[in-house]
Design an enzyme around this catalytic site. Structure first.
Site, PDB file in Angstrom:
ATOM      1  N   SER A  34       0.926  -9.199 -73.942  1.00 41.63           N
ATOM      2  CA  SER A  34       1.247 -10.211 -73.217  1.00 41.63           C
ATOM      3  C   SER A  34       0.186 -11.210 -72.887  1.00 41.63           C
ATOM      4  O   SER A  34      -0.886 -10.986 -72.356  1.00 41.63           O
ATOM      5  CB  SER A  34       2.048  -9.936 -71.877  1.00 41.63           C
ATOM      6  N   HIS A  72       3.757 -11.202 -76.984  1.00 41.47           N
ATOM      7  CA  HIS A  72       4.796 -11.266 -75.803  1.00 41.47           C
ATOM      8  C   HIS A  72       4.496 -12.541 -75.017  1.00 41.47           C
ATOM      9  O   HIS A  72       3.246 -12.624 -74.386  1.00 41.47           O
ATOM     10  CB  HIS A  72       4.700 -10.118 -74.947  1.00 41.47           C
ATOM     11  N   ASP A 110       5.530 -15.001 -71.734  1.00 40.47           N
ATOM     12  CA  ASP A 110       6.298 -14.821 -70.412  1.00 40.47           C
ATOM     13  C   ASP A 110       6.515 -16.261 -69.897  1.00 40.47           C
ATOM     14  O   ASP A 110       5.481 -16.862 -69.500  1.00 40.47           O
ATOM     15  CB  ASP A 110       5.303 -14.011 -69.357  1.00 40.47           C
ATOM     16  N   MET A 132       8.208 -18.511 -66.981  1.00 42.53           N
ATOM     17  CA  MET A 132       8.649 -18.406 -65.702  1.00 42.53           C
ATOM     18  C   MET A 132       8.891 -19.771 -65.102  1.00 42.53           C
ATOM     19  O   MET A 132       8.025 -20.642 -65.245  1.00 42.53           O
ATOM     20  CB  MET A 132       7.658 -17.654 -64.816  1.00 42.53           C
ATOM     21  N   HIS A 183       9.948 -13.700 -73.358  1.00 40.65           N
ATOM     22  CA  HIS A 183      10.455 -13.137 -72.263  1.00 40.65           C
ATOM     23  C   HIS A 183      10.738 -14.232 -71.246  1.00 40.65           C
ATOM     24  O   HIS A 183       9.927 -14.725 -70.724  1.00 40.65           O
ATOM     25  CB  HIS A 183       9.654 -12.045 -71.653  1.00 40.65           C
ATOM     26  N   MET A 229      11.817 -15.668 -67.993  1.00 39.70           N
ATOM     27  CA  MET A 229      12.174 -15.278 -66.498  1.00 39.70           C
ATOM     28  C   MET A 229      12.517 -16.576 -66.118  1.00 39.70           C
ATOM     29  O   MET A 229      11.736 -16.972 -64.860  1.00 39.70           O
ATOM     30  CB  MET A 229      11.012 -14.822 -65.841  1.00 39.70           C
ATOM     31  N   MET A 253      12.316  -3.724 -67.575  1.00 37.11           N
ATOM     32  CA  MET A 253      11.255  -4.105 -66.706  1.00 37.11           C
ATOM     33  C   MET A 253      10.759  -2.669 -65.898  1.00 37.11           C
ATOM     34  O   MET A 253      11.633  -2.319 -65.203  1.00 37.11           O
ATOM     35  CB  MET A 253      11.653  -5.420 -65.779  1.00 37.11           C
ATOM     36  N   ASP A 264       8.220  -3.268 -70.269  1.00 34.78           N
ATOM     37  CA  ASP A 264       7.426  -4.198 -69.770  1.00 34.78           C
ATOM     38  C   ASP A 264       6.892  -4.171 -68.342  1.00 34.78           C
ATOM     39  O   ASP A 264       7.586  -4.199 -67.548  1.00 34.78           O
ATOM     40  CB  ASP A 264       7.853  -5.690 -70.020  1.00 34.78           C
TER      41      ASP A 264
HETATM   42  C1  DX5 Z   1       5.637  -9.710 -65.621  1.00 35.82           C
HETATM   43  C2  DX5 Z   1       5.550 -10.096 -67.042  1.00 35.82           C
HETATM   44  C3  DX5 Z   1       4.677  -8.972 -68.071  1.00 35.82           C
HETATM   45  C4  DX5 Z   1       3.464  -9.133 -67.386  1.00 35.82           C
HETATM   46  C5  DX5 Z   1       2.924  -7.525 -67.793  1.00 35.82           C
HETATM   47  O1  DX5 Z   1       6.823 -10.171 -65.164  1.00 35.82           O
HETATM   48  O2  DX5 Z   1       6.822 -10.044 -67.662  1.00 35.82           O
HETATM   49  O3  DX5 Z   1       4.942  -9.265 -69.372  1.00 35.82           O
HETATM   50  O4  DX5 Z   1       2.425  -9.970 -68.336  1.00 35.82           O
HETATM   51  O5  DX5 Z   1       1.795  -7.465 -67.400  1.00 35.82           O
HETATM   52  P1  DX5 Z   1       0.955  -6.325 -66.839  1.00 35.82           P
HETATM   53  O6  DX5 Z   1       0.893  -5.515 -68.456  1.00 35.82           O
HETATM   54  O7  DX5 Z   1      -0.219  -6.417 -66.546  1.00 35.82           O
HETATM   55  O8  DX5 Z   1       1.821  -5.311 -66.106  1.00 35.82           O
HETATM   56 ZN    ZN Z   2       7.129 -10.063 -69.871  1.00 35.15          ZN
END
Ligand code: DX5
Ligand code: ZN
Length: 222
Positions: A11, A36, A38, A40, A69, A71, A140, A178
């Site tokens: 990620s 990956h 993320d 948000m 991903h 969010m 998750m 994840d």
């Molecule tokens: C959290 C993200 C993850 C995050 C995971 O909301 O969706 O992808 O980067 O981070 P780690 O591996 O540090 O838990």
């Molecule tokens: Zn993620």
């Protein structure tokens, strides 16, 4: 008998944003399978990460398939933008998808693989009627929004239940997990039936990120 090696998707959220190019190139040169990403919005989750201007800037140097991903509360607003970025897999959250069946179709029509993400409290059984249409389910194992959180152990049971649902139907839907993934939680997840491991802080806080990726790649199930 051939063993099923874990697919590893580091990620970028845990990368050093002051040297994003260097960290993308590190992933390119590693044994990672995917990257990956993320996204948000500060509404669906209590944090904001990065959006399209950053993705567009780094896209030309990314050599791994993109596992995005989202969010965000209205992920389907951005199907066209993601397809234009040549995203491989688009993950939308179940909790913001009132018309999930339609969303899955629209993602595939745009040329991407369709994945649905479940928050920790959402049972995998809710997906029974769309499972055959999905390329992947993302479970998750932390509450989304931040890297570096502690793995929620109940995820192991969810992976086992989902594995059974997939196998009983003879499907090839992948299970991705994840949050809080490291070599020990990763081993338990792969044993339970996970196919894809996302790892942020484990990879980027490691003194040798490529070795961290290799350690996850070494996990496999019969
Ligand atoms: C959290 C993200 C993850 C995050 C995971 O909301 O969706 O992808 O980067 O981070 P780690 O591996 O540090 O838990
Ligand atoms: Zn993620």
């Amino acid at each position: 008998m051939s063993k099923k090696q874990a697919i590893v998707s580091p990620s970028l959220l845990s990368a050093n944003f002051l040297r994003l190019e260097e960290d993308v190139r590190l992933i390119n040169q590693s044994e990672a399978d995917w990257l990956h990403i993320d996204v948000m919005d500060g509404v669906f989750v209590p944090n904001i990460s990065f959006g399209f201007p950053i993705l567009e800037a780094i896209r030309p140097i990314i050599e791994k398939p993109l596992d995005v991903h989202l969010m965000i509360v209205e992920p389907m607003k951005f199907v066209r933008e993601l397809a234009a970025l040549k995203v491989d897999t688009m993950n939308v959250h179940y909790e913001v998808s009132p018309h999930l069946h339609r969303s899955i179709g629209a993602i595939k029509d745009a040329g991407m693989k369709a994945a649905v993400t479940l928050n920790p409290h959402v049972p995998v059984e809710l997906l029974v009627d769309v499972l055959a249409d999905l390329d992947m389910v993302l479970l998750m194992s932390v509450n989304p929004g931040f890297g570096g959180q502690k793995f929620i152990p109940q995820t192991i049971d969810k992976v086992q239940r989902l594995r059974r649902m997939i196998d009983e139907r003879g499907l090839s839907t992948l299970i991705e997990v994840d949050g809080g993934v490291n070599v020990s939680t990763g081993a338990a997840l792969v044993e339970a039936g996970a196919d894809v491991l996302v790892a942020g802080s484990y990879v980027f806080s490691h003194e040798d990120p490529k070795a961290a990726i290799r350690s996850l790649k070494a996990l496999s199930r019969p």
